[in-house]
Write an enzyme that holds these catalytic residues in place. Structure first.
Site, PDB file in Angstrom:
ATOM      1  CG  ASP A  50      -1.781   1.251   1.289  1.00  0.00           C
ATOM      2  OD1 ASP A  50      -2.892   1.164   0.756  1.00  0.00           O
ATOM      3  OD2 ASP A  50      -1.355   2.311   1.816  1.00  0.00           O
ATOM      4  CE1 TYR A  55       0.899   7.822   2.307  1.00  0.00           C
ATOM      5  CE2 TYR A  55       1.261   5.513   1.816  1.00  0.00           C
ATOM      6  CZ  TYR A  55       0.489   6.512   2.367  1.00  0.00           C
ATOM      7  OH  TYR A  55      -0.691   6.174   2.988  1.00  0.00           O
ATOM      8  CE  LYS A  80      -3.686   4.782   0.575  1.00  0.00           C
ATOM      9  NZ  LYS A  80      -2.271   4.639   0.899  1.00  0.00           N
ATOM     10  CG  HIS A 113      -4.452   9.935   0.378  1.00  0.00           C
ATOM     11  ND1 HIS A 113      -3.136   9.819   0.007  1.00  0.00           N
ATOM     12  CD2 HIS A 113      -4.498   9.543   1.673  1.00  0.00           C
ATOM     13  CE1 HIS A 113      -2.430   9.380   1.037  1.00  0.00           C
ATOM     14  NE2 HIS A 113      -3.227   9.206   2.062  1.00  0.00           N
TER      15      HIS A 113
END
Ligand code: NDP
Length: 276
Positions: A50, A55, A80, A113
């Protein structure tokens, strides 16, 4: 059967696609550490990763997948859509940029998200269009409350397959879980270890001692026994293996109830309840 859960167990989504119930979260892992962490995770039997554009490690996640000898079809990857990419055209563009960073042909699951912004409806339409193109096998949302989900269900041609939210015994979102079950939306638990902050809770440690397991293992197993997909994060080899070692025991029904009663609405990440 709950007592027969394995690391390869899958939940069938409302479109027939299957998601592995256990995966690795890679928030705050960067550079070489992403490659190492995913390699260790694959060694431990994980096949589900994930991540998110936010990120800033999609490139490394893609590289780790390509480096492995594991067939792409056996791996489940989620990413996301970030908050500044809402809107029909922006969302589509952002998806294809993510895909390019991964260097993959498709993504297994693409999520919105965060529910904020006034373009939520348009954004969902963009995800539906991507789904129809076959470039993501499932689509869903994250941090959606019941009210956000109701909103989306009113306009959706395709019902979200997943809602990924913060979920742990200390944030036992029972009503949301029941709403998702009754609408055929699979719930997925992020921050299942409370980012590490709940691991020293004395009641939890007492429970862990009873099962000769760690506090983290109890928290992960609690999600799985609630039939909630779970994605604990670690970049430490020992803890990556420890978190996967949750398939040789079962929490009793009484102890599941006890863990449920730990709830104190503790959000360690985000609380979307104020978002219109
Ligand atoms: P987690 O609840 O998974 O906790 C991670 C923390 O716990 C890290 O500090 C980790 O340190 C530590 N840890 C991991 N395993 C153990 C263990 N066995 N014993 C002791 N400490 C441990 O937090 P996250 O917030 O990272 O959530 C997991 C994933 O969920 C994220 O990585 C991300 O993929 C997703 N997520 C999604 C969000 C969303 O808005 N959709 C928001 C937040 C997370 P170490 O690495 O050193 O082991």
């Amino acid at each position: 059967m709950l007592n027969n859960l394995t690391i390869n167990d899958k939940a069938k989504l409302n479109n027939g696609v299957e998601i592995l119930c256990f995966g690795l979260g890679v928030y705050l892992i960067h550079g070489k550490s992403v490659l190492e962490s995913i390699q260790w995770a694959f060694e431990a039997g994980y096949r589900h990763i994930d991540t998110a554009k936010f990120y800033e490690n999609e490139k490394e996640v893609g590289q780790a997948i390509r480096n492995s000898a594991i067939p792409r079809l056996e791996i489940f990857v989620t990413t996301k859509l970030w908050n500044d990419d809402h809107g029909y055209n922006n969302a589509r563009k952002a998806f294809y940029k993510s895909l390019e960073r991964f260097g993959l042909d498709y993504i297994d699951l693409f999520l919105i998200h965060w529910p904020g912004g006034n373009k939520r409806e348009e954004t969902w339409k963009a995800l539906e269009s991507l789904y129809k193109e076959g470039v993501c096998k499932a689509i869903g949302v994250s941090n959606y409350t019941i009210s956000h989900l109701r909103n989306t269900l009113e306009i959706a041609e395709i019902i979200p397959q997943i809602n990924q939210v913060e979920f742990s015994p200390f944030l036992y979102q029972k009503d949301l879980l029941e709403f998702c079950i009754s609408n055929n939306i699979q719930l997925e638990a992020y921050s299942p270890l409370g980012k590490g902050s709940i691991l020293n809770d004395s009641k939890l440690i007492e429970m862990a001692n009873k099962y000769s397991k760690s506090a983290a293992q109890i928290l992960i197993r609690w999600c799985l026994q609630h039939r909630v997909v779970v994605i604990p994060k670690s970049s430490n080899k020992t803890r990556i293996f420890e978190n996967a070692n949750v398939f040789d025991f079962q929490i009793s029904a009484d102890d599941m109830d006890k863990l449920d009663s730990f709830n104190k609405n503790l959000h360690v990440t985000w609380d979307p309840s104020g978002v219109k």
